[in-house]
Motif scaffolding. Structure first.
Motif, short mmCIF file in Angstrom:
data_model
loop_
_atom_site.label_atom_id
_atom_site.label_comp_id
_atom_site.label_asym_id
_atom_site.label_seq_id
_atom_site.Cartn_x
_atom_site.Cartn_y
_atom_site.Cartn_z
N PHE A 1 49.65 31.51 21.62
CA PHE A 1 48.66 32.32 22.04
C PHE A 1 49.74 33.89 22.46
N GLU A 2 49.17 34.81 22.02
CA GLU A 2 49.95 35.87 22.24
C GLU A 2 49.02 37.22 22.71
N GLY A 3 49.47 38.19 23.27
CA GLY A 3 48.60 39.23 23.63
C GLY A 3 49.19 40.24 24.68
N PRO A 4 48.78 41.50 24.60
CA PRO A 4 49.41 42.25 25.76
C PRO A 4 49.03 42.13 26.89
N ASP A 5 49.39 42.81 27.95
CA ASP A 5 48.84 42.44 29.37
C ASP A 5 47.51 42.87 29.52
N GLY A 6 46.72 41.87 30.26
CA GLY A 6 45.25 42.36 30.43
C GLY A 6 44.44 41.54 29.20
N ALA A 7 44.91 41.21 28.51
CA ALA A 7 44.05 40.32 27.10
C ALA A 7 43.34 39.33 27.51
N GLY A 8 43.85 38.61 28.58
CA GLY A 8 42.93 37.74 29.23
C GLY A 8 43.48 36.26 28.52
N LYS A 9 44.58 36.10 28.37
CA LYS A 9 45.08 34.88 27.73
C LYS A 9 44.86 33.55 28.80
N THR A 10 45.18 33.89 29.96
CA THR A 10 45.23 32.76 31.04
C THR A 10 43.64 32.24 31.10
N SER A 11 42.79 33.20 31.19
CA SER A 11 41.29 32.73 31.16
C SER A 11 40.86 32.03 29.97
N VAL A 12 41.47 32.55 28.90
CA VAL A 12 40.76 31.96 27.71
C VAL A 12 41.47 30.55 27.41
N LEU A 13 42.83 30.48 27.79
CA LEU A 13 43.24 28.87 27.55
C LEU A 13 42.77 27.97 28.78
N VAL B 1 42.35 49.31 28.25
CA VAL B 1 41.42 48.33 28.74
C VAL B 1 42.31 47.29 29.39
N GLY B 2 43.37 46.84 28.69
CA GLY B 2 44.30 45.77 29.49
C GLY B 2 44.97 46.14 31.00
N LEU B 3 45.12 47.37 30.92
CA LEU B 3 45.64 47.96 32.29
C LEU B 3 44.55 48.19 33.19
N ALA B 4 43.43 48.46 32.79
CA ALA B 4 42.31 48.60 33.82
C ALA B 4 41.93 47.11 34.31
N ARG B 5 41.97 46.19 33.24
CA ARG B 5 41.76 44.87 33.91
C ARG B 5 42.61 44.33 34.85
N ILE B 6 44.03 44.61 34.60
CA ILE B 6 45.08 44.31 35.50
C ILE B 6 44.85 44.86 36.85
N GLU B 7 44.64 46.23 36.78
CA GLU B 7 44.29 46.81 38.19
C GLU B 7 43.01 46.25 38.95
N ALA B 8 41.91 45.97 38.29
CA ALA B 8 40.86 45.58 38.67
C ALA B 8 40.96 44.13 39.46
N HIS B 9 42.00 43.52 38.80
CA HIS B 9 42.13 42.00 39.38
C HIS B 9 43.36 42.07 39.91
N ARG B 10 43.96 43.09 40.50
CA ARG B 10 45.47 43.02 41.22
C ARG B 10 45.63 41.96 42.18
N GLN B 11 44.43 41.66 42.99
CA GLN B 11 44.57 41.09 44.06
C GLN B 11 44.57 39.37 43.59
N ASP B 12 44.33 39.18 42.45
CA ASP B 12 43.99 37.91 42.06
C ASP B 12 45.16 37.21 41.19
N ARG B 13 45.90 38.07 40.93
CA ARG B 13 47.12 37.71 39.91
C ARG B 13 48.41 38.30 40.43
N GLN B 14 49.52 37.61 39.95
CA GLN B 14 50.89 38.11 39.95
C GLN B 14 50.95 39.60 39.60
N TYR B 15 51.53 40.53 40.20
CA TYR B 15 51.72 41.80 39.55
C TYR B 15 53.15 42.03 39.63
#
Length: 215
Positions: A8-20, A142-156
């Motif tokens: 599985f591949e994708g840029p940051d914020g693609a949601g790979k962790t949630s999908v898997l 979109v990916g970067l906006a997702r990262i920023e929105a969930h910054r407290q819930d994931r490794q930055y």
């Protein structure tokens, strides 16, 4: 080898962790073969130690080629210790990132050359290539906006902190890879709701793993 290697591949914020996380229980319920989920960088003890070096935001002085070499070294150990033995045992191995990530992030993102990074990793992997790669695609904004929105819930990490131009180069490399290898790389629209993305991935995997799919 008796097993099946899928990445599985994708840029940051693609949601790979949630999908898997949503996909793995479905695969385990539908497949007759054992299914193993692993990740890069990491997946083995030594590889995880290298991961910490690579992603630590404190390591601001890390040279781009050093970074690329560390990824390749981590990948080699992961392959030797985990991936290859699992494939030889007949397992389905699902890996979160593999060589394509290095080509995109270090080759294009760091601008040290996609072909040079690919050659380095061909040496590290002895040419092992996934039978199928699912590329979860999202625009960089979109990916970067997702990262920023969930910054407290994931490794930055170090890569999350890079510029929009860096992330656009990464996505551009992924799209070129997908265009160049359409038989291996399946592009999934990851801007859709999670349930739809998981369903699209499951449909692709059913095609690849149909011989092992339970009735």
């Amino acid at each position: 080898m008796a097993g099946t290697f899928i990445t599985f591949e994708g840029p940051d914020g693609a949601g790979k962790t949630s999908v898997l996380a949503a996909l793995m229980p479905k695969l385990q319920a539908h497949l007759a073969k054992p299914v193993r989920l692993t990740r890069e960088p990491g997946g083995a003890k030594l590889s995880e130690a290298i991961r910490e070096l690579i992603l630590d935001p404190a390591n601001t002085e890390m040279d781009a080629r050093t970074e690329a070499l560390l990824y390749a070294a981590s990948r080699r150990q992961h392959l030797a210790e985990v991936i290859r033995p699992a494939l030889e045992a007949g397992e389905v191995v699902i890996c979160d990132r593999f060589v394509d990530s290095s080509v995109a992030y270090q080759g294009a993102g760091r601008q040290i050359g996609e072909d040079a990074v690919l050659a380095m990793n061909q040496f590290a992997t002895e040419g092992l290539t996934p039978v199928r790669t699912l590329y979860l695609d999202v625009p960089s904004q979109v990916g970067l906006a997702r990262i920023e929105a969930h910054r407290q819930d994931r490794q930055y990490d170090r890569l999350d902190r890079e510029s929009i131009a860096f992330h656009q180069r990464v996505r551009g490399a992924y799209l070129r890879l997908a265009e160049r290898e359409p038989e291996r790389i399946v592009t999934i629209d990851a801007t859709k709701p999670l349930a739809q993305v998981v369903s699209d991935c499951l449909g692709t995997l059913h095609t690849v793993l149909s011989a092992s799919w339970l009735a």
